[in-house]
Design an enzyme around this catalytic site. Structure first.
Site, PDB file in Angstrom:
ATOM      1  N   LYS A   7     -23.317   6.225   9.578  1.00 22.05           N
ATOM      2  CA  LYS A   7     -23.446   5.872   8.441  1.00 22.05           C
ATOM      3  C   LYS A   7     -22.141   6.329   7.358  1.00 22.05           C
ATOM      4  O   LYS A   7     -21.844   5.657   6.446  1.00 22.05           O
ATOM      5  CB  LYS A   7     -24.896   6.599   7.644  1.00 22.05           C
ATOM      6  N   LYS A  24     -28.693  -1.058  16.103  1.00 29.04           N
ATOM      7  CA  LYS A  24     -30.139  -1.091  15.903  1.00 29.04           C
ATOM      8  C   LYS A  24     -30.376  -2.173  14.543  1.00 29.04           C
ATOM      9  O   LYS A  24     -29.353  -2.130  13.846  1.00 29.04           O
ATOM     10  CB  LYS A  24     -30.882   0.255  15.694  1.00 29.04           C
ATOM     11  N   LYS A  78     -32.285  -2.480   7.970  1.00 28.34           N
ATOM     12  CA  LYS A  78     -32.775  -3.070   6.639  1.00 28.34           C
ATOM     13  C   LYS A  78     -31.311  -3.144   5.859  1.00 28.34           C
ATOM     14  O   LYS A  78     -31.229  -4.110   4.916  1.00 28.34           O
ATOM     15  CB  LYS A  78     -33.885  -2.505   5.834  1.00 28.34           C
TER      16      LYS A  78
HETATM   17  N1  AQP Z   1     -34.649  -1.139  14.649  1.00 27.57           N
HETATM   18  C1  AQP Z   1     -35.289  -0.102  14.780  1.00 27.57           C
HETATM   19  N2  AQP Z   1     -36.484  -0.070  15.924  1.00 27.57           N
HETATM   20  C2  AQP Z   1     -37.505   0.793  15.790  1.00 27.57           C
HETATM   21  N3  AQP Z   1     -37.473   1.832  14.923  1.00 27.57           N
HETATM   22  C3  AQP Z   1     -36.882   1.800  13.869  1.00 27.57           C
HETATM   23  N4  AQP Z   1     -36.769   2.378  12.727  1.00 27.57           N
HETATM   24  C4  AQP Z   1     -35.995   1.868  11.893  1.00 27.57           C
HETATM   25  N5  AQP Z   1     -34.951   1.112  12.444  1.00 27.57           N
HETATM   26  C5  AQP Z   1     -35.692   0.702  13.784  1.00 27.57           C
HETATM   27  C6  AQP Z   1     -37.751   3.441  12.148  1.00 27.57           C
HETATM   28  O1  AQP Z   1     -38.298   3.274  11.008  1.00 27.57           O
HETATM   29  C7  AQP Z   1     -38.533   4.436  10.273  1.00 27.57           C
HETATM   30  C8  AQP Z   1     -38.141   4.422   9.048  1.00 27.57           C
HETATM   31  O2  AQP Z   1     -36.785   4.266   9.080  1.00 27.57           O
HETATM   32  P1  AQP Z   1     -35.934   4.866   7.483  1.00 27.57           P
HETATM   33  O3  AQP Z   1     -35.986   3.569   6.591  1.00 27.57           O
HETATM   34  O4  AQP Z   1     -36.545   6.077   7.040  1.00 27.57           O
HETATM   35  O5  AQP Z   1     -34.584   4.970   7.961  1.00 27.57           O
HETATM   36  P2  AQP Z   1     -33.647   4.328   9.265  1.00 27.57           P
HETATM   37  O6  AQP Z   1     -34.118   4.723  10.444  1.00 27.57           O
HETATM   38  O7  AQP Z   1     -32.307   4.486   8.679  1.00 27.57           O
HETATM   39  O8  AQP Z   1     -33.964   2.618   9.027  1.00 27.57           O
HETATM   40  P3  AQP Z   1     -33.065   1.429   8.753  1.00 27.57           P
HETATM   41  O9  AQP Z   1     -33.843   0.233   8.689  1.00 27.57           O
HETATM   42  O10 AQP Z   1     -31.915   1.573   9.517  1.00 27.57           O
HETATM   43  O11 AQP Z   1     -32.698   1.806   7.260  1.00 27.57           O
HETATM   44  P4  AQP Z   1     -31.325   1.897   6.375  1.00 27.57           P
HETATM   45  O12 AQP Z   1     -30.505   0.581   6.819  1.00 27.57           O
HETATM   46  O13 AQP Z   1     -31.513   2.201   5.183  1.00 27.57           O
HETATM   47  O14 AQP Z   1     -30.551   3.029   6.991  1.00 27.57           O
HETATM   48  C9  AQP Z   1     -38.032   5.411  11.319  1.00 27.57           C
HETATM   49  O15 AQP Z   1     -39.183   6.035  11.813  1.00 27.57           O
HETATM   50  C10 AQP Z   1     -36.887   4.829  12.094  1.00 27.57           C
HETATM   51  O16 AQP Z   1     -37.199   5.255  13.387  1.00 27.57           O
END
Ligand code: AQP
Length: 330
Positions: free
Chosen positions: A111, A196, A199
């Site tokens: 990040k 991965k 969002k």
């Molecule tokens: N691609 C994924 N596959 C499986 N699990 C996922 N999680 C996120 N992406 C995947 C799970 O979603 C939960 C919440 O995630 P978060 O919003 O706290 O942060 P993150 O993991 O950083 O999710 P994003 O979508 O990638 O958000 P951004 O883009 O804002 O950083 C967690 O339990 C995570 O494991």
């Protein structure tokens, strides 16, 4: 009885990855454990956010939690910034952390690179994300944390910080364990299966959002990267795109990879992709209907007000023990 804590950031529109890796798995715990499900908006501000959008997404995420089957009578649903103990214990956890271990976090590294390229700077909050996450979890004396497999390193550091604190100041925190869905359920980008599904991905075609309409889902799955081999077969090395689609199919249908391979033998990617689209749309349709009923309703505020009160009571008890242990009182 287990105590469950988990959260999702309102940093964008939720993806199928968030759903399969996290949100869907929160629901069954409410029948057998004490559950705290948080909208972690203070984690979202570790990268720049637009205020009005963050506010809107915070409410929408709460509505989505409930639309997915979270029952406010059984689980405590609340917004992180409304329970100040998160930030307060977060600071104590930052002061328990070492710079070196934070710099080694893979999520921080990826990040930080991304933000530096985009904004020209690395927000410090990105580095202090893990101690804040530790505080979130430890405040509730959590025993189990359902998260996606990508959060393994953050869970390890949470346990390390809890142990370090307990060793130095006395037993205050329960050591939590991670609970990840069987098979990993890590959903990858539809355009680059080596990263991965996120969002905050700028490429719209890479991500299925839970709020996407049917037409959009059809188009995104059609454009999802596959290969020229033409057979539905699970092998992450040689067929990463197809394997990713198969893992989504398996998670939604409950079928094994062998069963899916047998069902689509000799059929090519077109039919497989169409059936996968139907599975996704079928799973999301009832969720979307309930979501739209909830977003504008006063019921949502009532649920979040009650959630805040219940969360605050438990969080305050742990926080009080922690400040006394650390000597942060007169
Ligand atoms: N691609 C994924 N596959 C499986 N699990 C996922 N999680 C996120 N992406 C995947 C799970 O979603 C939960 C919440 O995630 P978060 O919003 O706290 O942060 P993150 O993991 O950083 O999710 P994003 O979508 O990638 O958000 P951004 O883009 O804002 O950083 C967690 O339990 C995570 O494991």
């Amino acid at each position: 009885m287990d105590v469950i804590f988990s959260g999702i950031q309102p940093s964008g529109s939720l993806t199928l990855g968030n759903y399969l890796g996290a949100l869907r798995n929160f629901i069954p715990f409410q029948e057998k454990a004490e559950c705290y499900y948080c909208i972690v908006n203070q984690h979202a501000i570790t990268v720049p956010q637009e205020a009005a959008l963050l506010h809107e997404r915070t409410r929408n995420l709460a509505a989505l939690y409930i639309a997915c089957g979270m029952d406010p009578k059984k689980a405590t649903i609340f917004v992180q910034s409304e329970v100040p103990e998160h930030a307060l214990l977060g600071w104590m956890m930052i002061c328990t952390s070492y710079v070196g271990e934070m710099e080694r976090m893979t999520q921080y590294k990826s990040k930080a690179r991304k933000e530096e390229a985009k904004e020209g700077f690395i927000p410090l909050g990105l580095m202090t994300y893990p101690p804040l996450m530790a505080a979130d979890i430890l405040l509730y004396q959590t025993t189990l944390v359902p998260v996606g497999e990508d959060q393994t390193q953050h869970m390890e550091i949470t346990r390390d910080l809890a142990e370090r604190f307990n060793r130095k100041y006395g037993e205050v925190f329960t050591l939590p364990k991670m609970w990840a869905p069987q098979g990993g359920a890590r959903v990858m980008s539809l355009q680059d299966p080596s990263s991965k599904m996120s969002k905050s991905d700028d490429n719209e075609w890479a991500t299925i959002h839970m709020l996407d309409d049917t037409d959009t889902i059809v188009k995104k799955i059609k454009r999802a990267v596959t290969d020229s081999l033409g057979h539905v077969h699970y092998d992450k090395e040689t067929q990463p795109g197809v394997s990713n689609l198969m893992s989504i199919y398996a998670a939604l249908s409950g079928k094994s990879y062998e069963d899916i391979e047998r069902d689509y033998e000799g059929k090519g990617y077109g039919i497989f992709k169409k059936d996968l689209t139907d599975l996704i749309v079928g799973e999301m349709a009832p969720i979307l209907e309930r979501y739209h009923e909830l977003t504008g309703s006063p019921e949502l505020d009532r649920i979040l007000d009650e959630g805040r009160e219940k969360a605050e009571a438990k969080a305050h008890a742990t926080y009080t023990r922690a400040i006394h242990a650390m000597g942060l009182y007169r």
